[in-house]
Design an enzyme around this catalytic site. Structure first.
Site, PDB file in Angstrom:
ATOM      1  N   CYS A  61     -14.016   7.303  21.957  1.00 39.02           N
ATOM      2  CA  CYS A  61     -14.800   6.684  20.887  1.00 39.02           C
ATOM      3  C   CYS A  61     -14.115   5.427  20.366  1.00 39.02           C
ATOM      4  O   CYS A  61     -14.758   4.567  19.770  1.00 39.02           O
ATOM      5  CB  CYS A  61     -15.048   7.673  19.740  1.00 39.02           C
ATOM      6  SG  CYS A  61     -13.623   7.913  18.639  1.00 39.02           S
ATOM      7  N   HIS A  67      -9.059   9.541  14.059  1.00 37.94           N
ATOM      8  CA  HIS A  67      -8.112  10.295  14.887  1.00 37.94           C
ATOM      9  C   HIS A  67      -6.704   9.869  14.503  1.00 37.94           C
ATOM     10  O   HIS A  67      -6.183   8.870  15.008  1.00 37.94           O
ATOM     11  CB  HIS A  67      -8.366  10.039  16.378  1.00 37.94           C
ATOM     12  CG  HIS A  67      -9.701  10.497  16.859  1.00 37.94           C
ATOM     13  ND1 HIS A  67     -10.089  11.830  16.836  1.00 37.94           N
ATOM     14  CD2 HIS A  67     -10.757   9.811  17.361  1.00 37.94           C
ATOM     15  CE1 HIS A  67     -11.313  11.941  17.316  1.00 37.94           C
ATOM     16  NE2 HIS A  67     -11.744  10.729  17.636  1.00 37.94           N
ATOM     17  N   CYS A 144     -17.632  12.478  17.163  1.00 37.35           N
ATOM     18  CA  CYS A 144     -17.494  11.036  17.394  1.00 37.35           C
ATOM     19  C   CYS A 144     -18.041  10.613  18.749  1.00 37.35           C
ATOM     20  O   CYS A 144     -18.114   9.408  19.043  1.00 37.35           O
ATOM     21  CB  CYS A 144     -16.022  10.640  17.291  1.00 37.35           C
ATOM     22  SG  CYS A 144     -14.980  11.390  18.582  1.00 37.35           S
ATOM     23  N   HIS A 196       3.457  22.111  18.943  1.00 38.59           N
ATOM     24  CA  HIS A 196       2.430  23.151  18.767  1.00 38.59           C
ATOM     25  C   HIS A 196       1.958  23.737  20.099  1.00 38.59           C
ATOM     26  O   HIS A 196       1.296  24.783  20.113  1.00 38.59           O
ATOM     27  CB  HIS A 196       1.210  22.584  18.035  1.00 38.59           C
ATOM     28  CG  HIS A 196       1.467  22.210  16.612  1.00 38.59           C
ATOM     29  ND1 HIS A 196       2.081  23.065  15.719  1.00 38.59           N
ATOM     30  CD2 HIS A 196       1.198  21.058  15.926  1.00 38.59           C
ATOM     31  CE1 HIS A 196       2.178  22.464  14.543  1.00 38.59           C
ATOM     32  NE2 HIS A 196       1.656  21.251  14.649  1.00 38.59           N
TER      33      HIS A 196
END
Length: 484
Positions: A61, A67, A144, A196
């Protein structure tokens, strides 16, 4: 007096200002690996690694405003290091893409193939391996118009695989050169982040866990015996914790906003201490109580003084890896932050960690999305790694840590003091300022003196395991940086 002696003297003064902790076992260098004559041209200094290939991991996008994990993060940091002259004083390390085998030291085969192969190469793979469990097919169309694993973790089918492999390989390359004695320490300006990423799960902007993979390879390829991973991103590194939860040779210490499990990713409770042989080697300094008031310099410095440094010195690592997220720096609002730690504070924390492992410390960028904050913090950390006297100008805060911080620290100490005897005396507050660390004040003065006298070249009993340089990949030339 030599330049190295002057550098050590300034570091000793900084430690005296903060308070330090003696290493129970003096460290010897891991030893320089055999290398070509050209290697002597390298300077024994701070290494920096960055590659513009990582800029191509962008949502299709094209809207960086929606973002927060975007290419401008590393572009801005690299530009700041150039503008301040810090880059010119460091050794530039050439990044490379991590191999699929290297990535599989932490991640499953399916996960590695899914996120580590380009569309062209993917067609050549065994389709059964690539299909994997149907439940793990998580690509989705975002509002988006782009695609992603979730609303935060975007994916660019043409460029993301190469970018995420470059991030991992760059951290590996830097860490191997530090561990082998070719560089003094280093900072990896990489994206996307990694802490993560779990064995088979991408989340929180992360696909491959760069720091965890690097730690595994330091163990497997260089025979590094003990590794400390410090994670000061405001979000808990659930993937790194998972990778080493039962490993007593990797000590994972995380300082993160927890709020009783209500802050992303929800893991990282102080009761999560490891399993099996790894019990006690997982330490979660889990701040709770929200952001009224927010945690700041005094809370983080007190955590280092009373928990992080005593345990780290007792563990006596051979290498220190830092998951260096800067989203705890002032300027980050919830849910991507909420704390008010200063950029200079992270430079001071870096200085403290430099007293471990003979100074072999490798920092890898994780989170942090306010451009001014992450540039300021990166500058402070690189200056500290270089031994700049200005890094020691930081003044210890005079305020008392907030009650919520004391409650969080006392809980950690209560849980961990059965695993770390150095925390035993910290369980009782001494006066209005709370726990002072693992020693009384007179002992603390002796500790500062002992720490100040440490030398990075002091020998340590024992013999070196067989160590060798990592293979240098030449198939992926480093791209030129864009004009900023």
């Amino acid at each position: 007096m030599s330049e190295e002696e002057e550098e050590r003297g300034s570091y000793a003064q900084a430690l005296q200002q903060l308070g330090g902790f003696p290493s129970p076992t003096p460290h010897r260098p891991l030893g320089r690996a055999q290398s070509s004559p050209a290697a002597v041209k390298h300077l024994f200094t701070t290494g920096l690694v960055y590659d513009s290939l990582m800029l191509k991991h962008q949502c299709v996008c094209g809207n960086a405003h929606i973002h927060p994990e975007h290419a401008g993060r590393v572009q801005s940091i690299w530009s700041r290091l150039q503008e301040t002259g810090l880059l010119g004083r460091c050794e530039r390390v050439r990044g490379r893409k991590a191999s699929l085998d290297e990535i599989q030291s932490v991640h499953s085969e399916f996960h590695t193939l899914l996120y580590g192969t380009s569309p062209l190469n993917r067609h050549k793979l065994d389709h059964k391996k690539l299909l994997g469990p149907v439940s793990q097919k998580m690509y989705a169309v975002l509002p988006c118009g782009g695609i992603g694993v979730d609303s935060d973790t975007v994916w660019n089918e043409m460029h993301s695989a190469a970018a995420v492999r470059m991030a991992v390989g760059s951290v590996i390359e830097l860490a191997f050169r530090v561990a082998s004695g070719e560089l003094k320490n280093g900072f990896a300006v990489v994206r996307p982040p990694g802490h993560h990423a779990e064995e088979s799960t991408a989340m929180g902007f992360c696909f491959f866990n760069s720091v965890a993979i690097t730690a595994k390879l330091l163990q497997q390829k260089l025979g590094v015996a003990k590794i400390l991973v410090v994670d000061w991103d405001i979000h808990h590194g659930n993937g790194t914790q998972q990778a080493f939860y039962s490993d007593p040779n990797v000590l994972y210490i995380s300082l993160h906003r927890y709020d009783d499990g209500n802050f992303f990713p929800g893991s990282g409770a102080p009761e999560e201490v490891g399993s099996g042989a790894g019990v006690g080697f997982n330490v979660n300094i889990a701040w709770t109580g929200g952001v009224e008031p927010p945690m700041g310099d005094v809370e983080y410095l007190t955590a280092f003084r009373s928990v992080v440094m005593p345990i780290a010195q007792h563990f006596s690592p051979d290498v220190v890896l830092v998951s260096s997220g800067f989203d705890a720096v002032e300027g980050h609002l919830s849910p991507l932050g909420g704390y008010n730690v200063s950029a200079k504070c992270f430079g001071q924390l870096t200085q403290l960690l430099m007293g471990l492992a003979g100074g072999r410390i490798v920092m890898a960028l994780e989170g942090g999305h306010d451009l001014t904050a992450i540039c300021d913090a990166s500058e402070a950390c690189v200056a500290a790694l270089l031994g700049d006297p200005g890094a020691s100008v930081f003044q210890w805060p005079q305020e008392t840590p907030c009650p919520k911080a004391w409650a969080s620290l006392e809980r950690v100490i209560e849980i961990q003091n059965s695993h770390w005897s150095c925390l035993q005396s910290s369980s009782q507050p001494s006066g209005p300022r709370g726990p002072r660390g693992p020693r009384g004040q007179s002992e603390e003065a002796e500790a500062v003196s002992a720490m100040a006298s440490l030398s990075v070249d002091v020998g340590q009993p024992g013999s070196d395991p067989d160590r060798s340089e990592p293979s240098r990949s030449t198939e992926e030339p480093m791209e030129e940086e864009p004009v900023l």
